[in-house]
Design an enzyme around this catalytic site. Structure first.
Site, short mmCIF file in Angstrom:
data_model
loop_
_atom_site.label_atom_id
_atom_site.label_comp_id
_atom_site.label_asym_id
_atom_site.label_seq_id
_atom_site.Cartn_x
_atom_site.Cartn_y
_atom_site.Cartn_z
N LYS A 187 0.81 -1.23 0.00
CA LYS A 187 0.00 0.00 0.00
C LYS A 187 0.84 1.27 0.00
O LYS A 187 0.41 2.31 -0.48
CB LYS A 187 -0.95 -0.01 1.20
CG LYS A 187 -2.07 -1.04 1.01
CD LYS A 187 -3.33 -0.62 1.70
CE LYS A 187 -4.48 -1.55 1.33
NZ LYS A 187 -4.32 -2.89 1.96
N GLU A 190 -9.59 6.94 3.81
CA GLU A 190 -10.41 5.99 4.57
C GLU A 190 -9.55 4.77 4.84
O GLU A 190 -8.57 4.52 4.13
CB GLU A 190 -11.64 5.58 3.77
CG GLU A 190 -11.42 4.45 2.75
CD GLU A 190 -10.48 4.79 1.61
OE1 GLU A 190 -10.39 5.99 1.25
OE2 GLU A 190 -9.84 3.86 1.07
N SER A 235 1.45 -9.90 -0.81
CA SER A 235 1.13 -8.47 -0.72
C SER A 235 1.56 -7.84 0.61
O SER A 235 1.81 -6.65 0.67
CB SER A 235 -0.37 -8.25 -0.93
OG SER A 235 -1.13 -9.07 -0.05
C1 PLP Z 1 -5.19 -3.94 1.76
C2 PLP Z 1 -4.47 -5.19 1.50
C3 PLP Z 1 -4.88 -6.07 0.47
C4 PLP Z 1 -6.11 -5.85 -0.36
O1 PLP Z 1 -6.10 -4.71 -1.14
P1 PLP Z 1 -5.86 -4.73 -2.70
O2 PLP Z 1 -6.15 -3.34 -3.11
O3 PLP Z 1 -6.80 -5.73 -3.30
O4 PLP Z 1 -4.44 -5.11 -2.94
C5 PLP Z 1 -4.12 -7.20 0.24
N1 PLP Z 1 -3.03 -7.48 0.99
C6 PLP Z 1 -2.62 -6.67 1.98
C7 PLP Z 1 -1.41 -7.04 2.76
C8 PLP Z 1 -3.32 -5.49 2.27
O5 PLP Z 1 -2.91 -4.70 3.27
#
Ligand code: PLP
Length: 397
Positions: free
Chosen positions: A90, A112, A378
């Site tokens: 992010k 948000e 992610s």
């Molecule tokens: C917020 C988040 C997601 C989901 O958000 P996307 O916009 O779909 O990537 C996935 N993995 C992590 C670690 C997150 O913090």
């Protein structure tokens, strides 16, 4: 050739657009006119790239996971977004949008947040850039995600608990939009995923596209070819997936696998599998697949993973699914937990529960031994340890 990128009107096939109240029209128009100019400007690129390198810690490694590969009988690389500063992808987007806001002369940043990950990333960059930062968060989430609330406050942000609706992400988003309507001149609204009115989905995808830009180079160095057979990522709003697939969208040699949150099962009434369960509707300014009842009322989503707990999905992904460019699996809570434990024990990497959904897709695919797979981790799982412990599978007791 098919083109899966956004068109000049802000649509991906039939999905996308900007369905916004009149009062926000000028703000969104101003953003639409600015974003490509700024993102393609040399001075912006230089500052963004430098900070991604020195502050975020990019490039994130592309790691050959040998034991995981052995288990699934193919070659699996992990794209390690979990190793970024603040522990997830992010920050790439938050950093890019704050740099854009500064160039647009905006003084006040609002955002948000659901689980608090986007809020923390935004508060982090605002501290770095000395910008005022206001984070809207549902009161339920404020209570559930106490540590992230304290992190945001320590970083100097103001956290506003939202008490409307279910007091979760959707309600926090409504409140942030309301704030933006009241302060259109000096305020910049940072959306945390590839959702919202055009140009947000395209802008966020571009800011996250550094992920696939790096995959190309890193995979070439490892394998002598710059494309994999499979790309796998989890989807909440869709930003880490968009970043992972961005430079491969129109390369049909590459199969795209998306993992959404099945919750307790897509037919259980407790799910966040928007692509499986949704019908076309409008949420937060975008026409996209949406979990809704016959009257068009939003159905409350459920997932064990707060980051995937959203009743909509980015219009890019709605289009990829409807055109069958992407294969979408709904991964249930227990499957994600299992996959999270599996990666931990095979590779010594504790993934975020969101990322564990992407890992859960591995067992649904029939790979050939020659297949090269890139899966995006992610985020890191530190925030989810309690949930992992409370849901420990028998085989790991
Ligand atoms: C917020 C988040 C997601 C989901 O958000 P996307 O916009 O779909 O990537 C996935 N993995 C992590 C670690 C997150 O913090």
């Amino acid at each position: 050739m098919n083109n899966y990128q956004v068109n000049k009107d802000g649509y991906y096939g039939e999905f996308g657009g900007a369905y916004i109240p009149e009062i926000l029209h000028r703000c969104v128009e101003e953003l639409r006119e600015s974003y490509l100019k700024v993102l393609e400007n040399d001075d912006f690129k230089k500052e963004f790239t430098q900070l991604l390198h020195d502050y975020v810690g990019r490039p994130s490694p592309l790691y050959l996971a040998k034991r995981l590969s052995e288990k699934y009988n193919c070659t699996i690389y992990l794209k390690r977004e979990d190793l970024n500063h603040t522990g997830a992808h992010k920050i790439n987007n938050a950093l890019g949008q704050v740099l854009l806001a500064r160039r647009m002369g905006k003084k006040r940043i609002i955002a948000e947040t659901g689980a608090g990950q986007h809020g923390v990333a935004t508060a982090t960059v605002c501290a770095l850039m000395n910008m005022e930062c206001i984070i809207y968060m549902g009161k339920t989430d404020v209570e559930r995600q106490h540590i992230n609330v304290e992190r945001m406050k320590m970083l100097g942000a103001t956290v506003c608990p939202v008490t409307s609706g279910n007091m979760t992400l959707k309600d926090a988003t409504n409140e942030a939009i309301r704030d933006w309507c009241c302060h259109p001149a000096d305020t910049y609204y940072i959306i945390g995923s590839t959702v919202g009115p055009h140009p947000y989905p395209d802008m966020v995808a571009r800011l996250q596209s550094v992920i696939s830009e790096e995959i190309k180079k890193q995979l070439f160095a490892h394998e002598g070819r710059d494309y994999p057979d499979y790309l796998i990522a989890c989807v909440g709003g869709g930003s880490n997936a968009a970043g992972t697939i961005f430079h491969y969208l129109n390369d049909e040699r590459v199969k795209i696998i998306l993992a959404e949150a099945g919750g307790k099962g897509i037919n259980s009434g407790m799910s966040a599998a928007t692509i499986h369960l949704g019908r076309t509707g409008i949420i937060h300014g975008s026409k996209t697949l949406l979990m809704q009842n016959e009257d068009g009322q939003i159905i409350e989503p459920y997932s064990i993973s707060a980051g995937l707990d959203y009743p909509g999905v980015g219009p890019l992904h709605s289009n990829l699914a409807s055109k069958h460019r992407a294969t979408v699996f709904a991964i249930n809570d227990d499957e994600a937990i299992n996959a999270g434990y599996e990666l931990t024990r095979l590779e010594g990497i504790i993934p975020a529960l969101e990322s564990a959904h992407a890992l859960g897709a591995l067992s649904k695919i029939k790979f050939r031994p020659s297949d090269i797979v890139v899966l995006t981790v992610s985020g890191r799982g530190d925030k989810d340890i309690e949930t992992y412990l409370n849901n420990k599978p028998d085989s790991y007791k």
